[in-house]
Design a protein around this motif. Sequence first.
Motif, PDB file in Angstrom:
ATOM      1  N   ARG A   2      65.021  -2.706  68.706  1.00 39.21           N
ATOM      2  CA  ARG A   2      65.128  -3.223  70.059  1.00 39.21           C
ATOM      3  C   ARG A   2      63.763  -3.191  70.743  1.00 39.21           C
ATOM      4  NH1 ARG A   2      69.002   0.088  72.633  1.00 39.21           N
ATOM      5  NH2 ARG A   2      67.306   1.132  73.712  1.00 39.21           N
ATOM      6  N   SER A  10      58.394  -9.309  76.313  1.00 36.82           N
ATOM      7  CA  SER A  10      57.590  -9.060  77.517  1.00 36.82           C
ATOM      8  C   SER A  10      56.169  -9.565  77.344  1.00 36.82           C
ATOM      9  CB  SER A  10      57.616  -7.581  77.917  1.00 36.82           C
ATOM     10  OG  SER A  10      57.539  -6.771  76.796  1.00 36.82           O
TER      11      SER A  10
ATOM     12  N   PHE B 159      75.817  -0.368  86.607  1.00 36.71           N
ATOM     13  CA  PHE B 159      74.402  -0.183  86.305  1.00 36.71           C
ATOM     14  C   PHE B 159      73.837  -1.398  85.581  1.00 36.71           C
ATOM     15  CE2 PHE B 159      70.724   1.512  84.069  1.00 36.71           C
ATOM     16  CZ  PHE B 159      70.035   1.944  85.174  1.00 36.71           C
ATOM     17  N   ILE B 162      73.262  -3.954  88.080  1.00 37.93           N
ATOM     18  CA  ILE B 162      72.074  -3.667  88.887  1.00 37.93           C
ATOM     19  C   ILE B 162      70.815  -4.070  88.133  1.00 37.93           C
ATOM     20  CG2 ILE B 162      70.647  -1.815  89.826  1.00 37.93           C
ATOM     21  CD1 ILE B 162      73.141  -0.349  90.580  1.00 37.93           C
TER      22      ILE B 162
ATOM     23  N   LEU C  21      59.541  -5.335  82.557  1.00 38.65           N
ATOM     24  CA  LEU C  21      60.512  -6.005  81.679  1.00 38.65           C
ATOM     25  C   LEU C  21      60.696  -5.225  80.383  1.00 38.65           C
ATOM     26  CD1 LEU C  21      60.040  -9.862  81.524  1.00 38.65           C
ATOM     27  CD2 LEU C  21      62.108  -8.598  81.948  1.00 38.65           C
ATOM     28  N   TYR C  22      59.559  -4.794  79.811  1.00 36.63           N
ATOM     29  CA  TYR C  22      59.639  -4.029  78.558  1.00 36.63           C
ATOM     30  C   TYR C  22      60.474  -2.774  78.761  1.00 36.63           C
ATOM     31  CZ  TYR C  22      58.294  -1.078  74.687  1.00 36.63           C
ATOM     32  OH  TYR C  22      58.344  -0.251  73.611  1.00 36.63           O
ATOM     33  N   VAL C  24      62.764  -2.150  81.024  1.00 36.12           N
ATOM     34  CA  VAL C  24      64.175  -2.463  81.249  1.00 36.12           C
ATOM     35  C   VAL C  24      64.879  -2.743  79.926  1.00 36.12           C
ATOM     36  CG1 VAL C  24      65.694  -4.241  82.163  1.00 36.12           C
ATOM     37  CG2 VAL C  24      63.958  -3.277  83.611  1.00 36.12           C
ATOM     38  N   MET C  25      64.158  -3.456  79.041  1.00 35.25           N
ATOM     39  CA  MET C  25      64.835  -3.880  77.809  1.00 35.25           C
ATOM     40  C   MET C  25      64.849  -2.787  76.755  1.00 35.25           C
ATOM     41  SD  MET C  25      63.885  -7.862  77.309  1.00 35.25           S
ATOM     42  CE  MET C  25      62.158  -7.722  77.549  1.00 35.25           C
ATOM     43  N   SER C  26      63.832  -1.890  76.744  1.00 29.84           N
ATOM     44  CA  SER C  26      63.745  -0.989  75.602  1.00 29.84           C
ATOM     45  C   SER C  26      64.268   0.411  75.896  1.00 29.84           C
ATOM     46  CB  SER C  26      62.302  -0.906  75.125  1.00 29.84           C
ATOM     47  OG  SER C  26      61.539  -0.258  76.115  1.00 29.84           O
ATOM     48  N   LYS C  27      64.288   0.843  77.144  1.00 34.29           N
ATOM     49  CA  LYS C  27      64.648   2.234  77.430  1.00 34.29           C
ATOM     50  C   LYS C  27      66.159   2.422  77.481  1.00 34.29           C
ATOM     51  CE  LYS C  27      60.489   3.546  77.592  1.00 34.29           C
ATOM     52  NZ  LYS C  27      59.966   4.191  76.413  1.00 34.29           N
ATOM     53  N   LYS C  28      66.565   3.651  77.182  1.00 36.65           N
ATOM     54  CA  LYS C  28      67.989   3.979  77.279  1.00 36.65           C
ATOM     55  C   LYS C  28      68.267   4.921  78.433  1.00 36.65           C
ATOM     56  CE  LYS C  28      69.321   3.796  72.465  1.00 36.65           C
ATOM     57  NZ  LYS C  28      69.640   4.723  71.390  1.00 36.65           N
ATOM     58  N   ILE C  30      68.561   6.173  82.058  1.00 38.45           N
ATOM     59  CA  ILE C  30      68.821   5.423  83.291  1.00 38.45           C
ATOM     60  C   ILE C  30      67.653   5.531  84.261  1.00 38.45           C
ATOM     61  CG2 ILE C  30      70.301   5.359  85.329  1.00 38.45           C
ATOM     62  CD1 ILE C  30      72.629   5.822  83.709  1.00 38.45           C
ATOM     63  N   ILE C  33      64.870   3.296  83.340  1.00 36.32           N
ATOM     64  CA  ILE C  33      65.156   1.893  83.649  1.00 36.32           C
ATOM     65  C   ILE C  33      64.949   1.628  85.138  1.00 36.32           C
ATOM     66  CG2 ILE C  33      66.931   0.121  83.639  1.00 36.32           C
ATOM     67  CD1 ILE C  33      68.083   1.363  81.182  1.00 36.32           C
ATOM     68  N   ILE C  34      65.401   2.584  85.971  1.00 41.75           N
ATOM     69  CA  ILE C  34      65.223   2.389  87.417  1.00 41.75           C
ATOM     70  C   ILE C  34      63.732   2.333  87.760  1.00 41.75           C
ATOM     71  CG2 ILE C  34      65.633   3.411  89.682  1.00 41.75           C
ATOM     72  CD1 ILE C  34      68.217   4.541  88.594  1.00 41.75           C
ATOM     73  N   ILE C  37      62.388  -1.029  86.904  1.00 41.06           N
ATOM     74  CA  ILE C  37      62.722  -2.035  87.914  1.00 41.06           C
ATOM     75  C   ILE C  37      61.756  -1.936  89.082  1.00 41.06           C
ATOM     76  CG2 ILE C  37      64.466  -2.728  89.579  1.00 41.06           C
ATOM     77  CD1 ILE C  37      66.567  -1.771  87.613  1.00 41.06           C
ATOM     78  N   MET C  40      58.463  -3.523  88.209  1.00 44.48           N
ATOM     79  CA  MET C  40      58.558  -4.978  88.250  1.00 44.48           C
ATOM     80  C   MET C  40      58.496  -5.493  89.686  1.00 44.48           C
ATOM     81  SD  MET C  40      61.306  -6.969  85.982  1.00 44.48           S
ATOM     82  CE  MET C  40      61.195  -8.717  86.044  1.00 44.48           C
ATOM     83  N   ALA C  92      70.945   2.275  92.900  1.00 48.13           N
ATOM     84  CA  ALA C  92      70.896   2.532  91.461  1.00 48.13           C
ATOM     85  C   ALA C  92      70.867   4.033  91.193  1.00 48.13           C
ATOM     86  CB  ALA C  92      69.672   1.858  90.850  1.00 48.13           C
ATOM     87  N   LEU C  93      70.136   4.782  92.035  1.00 51.79           N
ATOM     88  CA  LEU C  93      70.095   6.231  91.852  1.00 51.79           C
ATOM     89  C   LEU C  93      71.468   6.844  92.096  1.00 51.79           C
ATOM     90  CD1 LEU C  93      66.694   7.072  93.496  1.00 51.79           C
ATOM     91  CD2 LEU C  93      67.309   7.361  91.114  1.00 51.79           C
ATOM     92  N   VAL C 113      74.210  -0.448  76.120  1.00 54.29           N
ATOM     93  CA  VAL C 113      72.985  -1.066  76.613  1.00 54.29           C
ATOM     94  C   VAL C 113      72.946  -2.554  76.308  1.00 54.29           C
ATOM     95  CG1 VAL C 113      70.516  -0.840  76.719  1.00 54.29           C
ATOM     96  CG2 VAL C 113      71.884   1.104  76.087  1.00 54.29           C
TER      97      VAL C 113
END
Lengths: 243, 462, 116
Positions: A2, A10, B159, B162, C21-22, C24-28, C30, C33-34, C37, C40, C92-93, C113
């Motif tokens: 992934r 990106s 989530f 979001i 973007l990276y 958001v797409m690659s992390k698990k 939370i 990810i926040i 965002i 970005m 989101a938090l 995910v």
Amino acid sequence: MRKIVAAIISITVFVILTYFFITSSAPINYTTGGQYINPITHEHSNQSVPQQYLKDSKKDTGASNVVTAIVVEYRGFDTLGEVTVLFTAATGIALLLDELKRRNVPHDEPNFIVKVGSIVVLPFIVVVGTYIFIHGHLTPGGGFPGGAVIASGFLLLLLVHTNRGLPERKLSVTESIAGMTYALIGLLGLVFAHEFLENYLPLGTFTYLFSAGIIPLIYIAIGFKVGSELGGILHNLKGVHEE
Amino acid sequence: MVSIPPVLLIAFPLFFAFLAPLINMVSKKAVKPYTLFVLLLNSLFAILLFLEVQSNSVVYEQLSGFYPPIGILLSVGYIGAILAVVINVLAMVVYISYFGDVENSVKFSMIYMLVTASSTGIVITGDLFNMFVFFEITAVGSYGLVASMRTKKAFEGAFKYIVLGSVGSSFILLGIATIYGYLKTLNFYDIAARINTMPETARLMAFIFLLIGIGVEAEIFPLNGWVPDAYEGSSNRVASFLSLGPSKAGIYAIIRLLFTLVPIMSGFTLALILGIFTLVIGELAALKQKDVKRMLAYSSIGQMGLILIAISMHSKFAFIAAVFLMVSHALAKSLLFLGTRNYDAGTLKNPWIAGPIFIGVLSIIGMPPFPGFWGKWYLMLNLAAEGLWSIILIVVFAAVVEGVYYARFLFKGTGSDARSITKSEVAAIFLLAIMLVLIGIFPQYLYTPAVKAAASLLGGGP
Amino acid sequence: MTYELLQPVFVISMALIAIGLYGVMSKKNILKIILSIGIMDTGVNILIVAMGYIPGGTAPIENGNYPVYMDPVPQALVLTAIVIGVSVTALALAVAMGYYRKTGTLELDDEGVMKW
């Protein structure tokens, strides 16, 4: 796997966007580009929208801060929406976290410096925040930064009193009244002038505190609203019942 | 006739939502009737606005007393008025189902009002950045509503929503920055009048940025990853509300983008391709699902694809089809989400629930005489007239798949929620079913405004 | 004049967007990810402010004797965008807190995910 896909996507986005924006030929000067057309009357103007704002904001709104004139007066409806976004988020947070609140939190004594410092600093924080939102039409700042500064005072209180929350009901009442005031100021525009959020108060003397019509009133309402809303959000995120 | 300033459709519910916590402090019991009253008031405003649009063909309002594009313009054309009525009236009907329920949170009702107001705001605004702000209110409110069940699935779905929603909003802002950089304006019709002065690539990039941003809310492939999870995690009534309010507002924004903002041919082609993908993937995924709510969510995606195909044909008949499909989807999906709260094959023996559900299913799969049928019929006629047989094949294939899984759902399906259906919910689904039947039998009352909406949009107006 | 002066700003803002973007797409996780965002959002806000840059301009607050002001509109837009970003982050938090209370972890499930 992934991670590789994410990296490829990106990097592609980065390359495309950078290339596009660097080679774009948009005019850097607002005087050369974008002579607008009034979409209702189809009249052509020989000026662009920002030029018009810079030229007329003194006459139209009486605010010396042109950004404030745009935020509160010209595009005031956006700001009502913006306040509503924050309000919606605060309400959503309260809805999600109400059940999860606890009565007894582990009680650690806060640092001595934080404890004493808070007593000294807190009044100044509130005064600075109030100053910022009252003078929004004259200086940089306004309701949002001012409210945020006051909320930082709330944050300090929450840090010092580790096992207590904020007076939730009082914050909620403040928030409601401030929000209703904003909406009412706008609706009164329909009564005393012609349009929603239209100015109906005298513009006063330029660069003085009592000037710019409804702008200071709206910014005071926003200041109270943002301060109490952010305070409520912090209270809910801390997750302690009041008292 | 009294003329209603369109801004009241937004300002009143905002004011009443700000007031709601005080009402709650006085009397907890008053909150639900109060919210219903607000939604009823808003529906009346929406209907009055629709009548005004019918006599004037377009209603403008210059907010703050400045002419556009200096101030923000609200502009309501036929399509905006139709959707404003659909969103407000249906939001009110779905809210009826909350009566008699133990759950009694003022915060929920506040968010419900705010999302209704902001979805209406999207369909009546005439300003790009204003639309973005309303998009964000809708999105933030929807996140809260989705998570309001407070289960693991609800938080997960919220989530995901979001994450995609925020990435989408960043892209909307990129699009706004691109357009503002060239044209120094944010008004829809000012942009439309001067969009041709932008270079070709800039127009295309602006279109793609905005499409990505709006596509999240409008449930377009590949940005609809949140849809099944969010719908599965939320309560049935929230799912019902989401499928009538925010998703309709998203489709409206796509219409605005395609017809008014950046009317480029490659945009329509792109929308057509995305529509076909959305349709096929949505329907095939729905066929696989065992959970009823998930199946309905994927079916929603499929319907959105069909609507997008109809919009991207850029012709009058196809647009009329899109209007019918939108109304059918709003009515039938909210009915099905409400009705399947405790659904299993045994429910079919109870005619009070089975009847409306049956009507909803028939409308979605396009059986006469329901609005879904009219939508698919006009779309087919248009496709055949233009000789696009490959698309006809795809649409027919999707309709067959739809028929298969809905038949399986009617006879074998099981619901995901254990609580039994309440009287107020039965009342709500009955009202929705009656509306479906009425529009199906008297399509001309929707057909005439739809024709005018199509003519106005194809002419570049609101 | 073209955007030459602003090119470094564009590169920075696009880099922030790409990093976000990276993430958001690659992390698990939370929280990560926040944060992504947020990164970005920052990139986009920098871009919008840069759109209003005028060479030699000053802040658009009238003081009587300065001839060139920056374009005030992007600044007003960014003010709104920042507040919206704050609201979304806060919500989101809250969702992250709720998720943590229910599951005892801040890591999303593998299937949670990228289940498309």
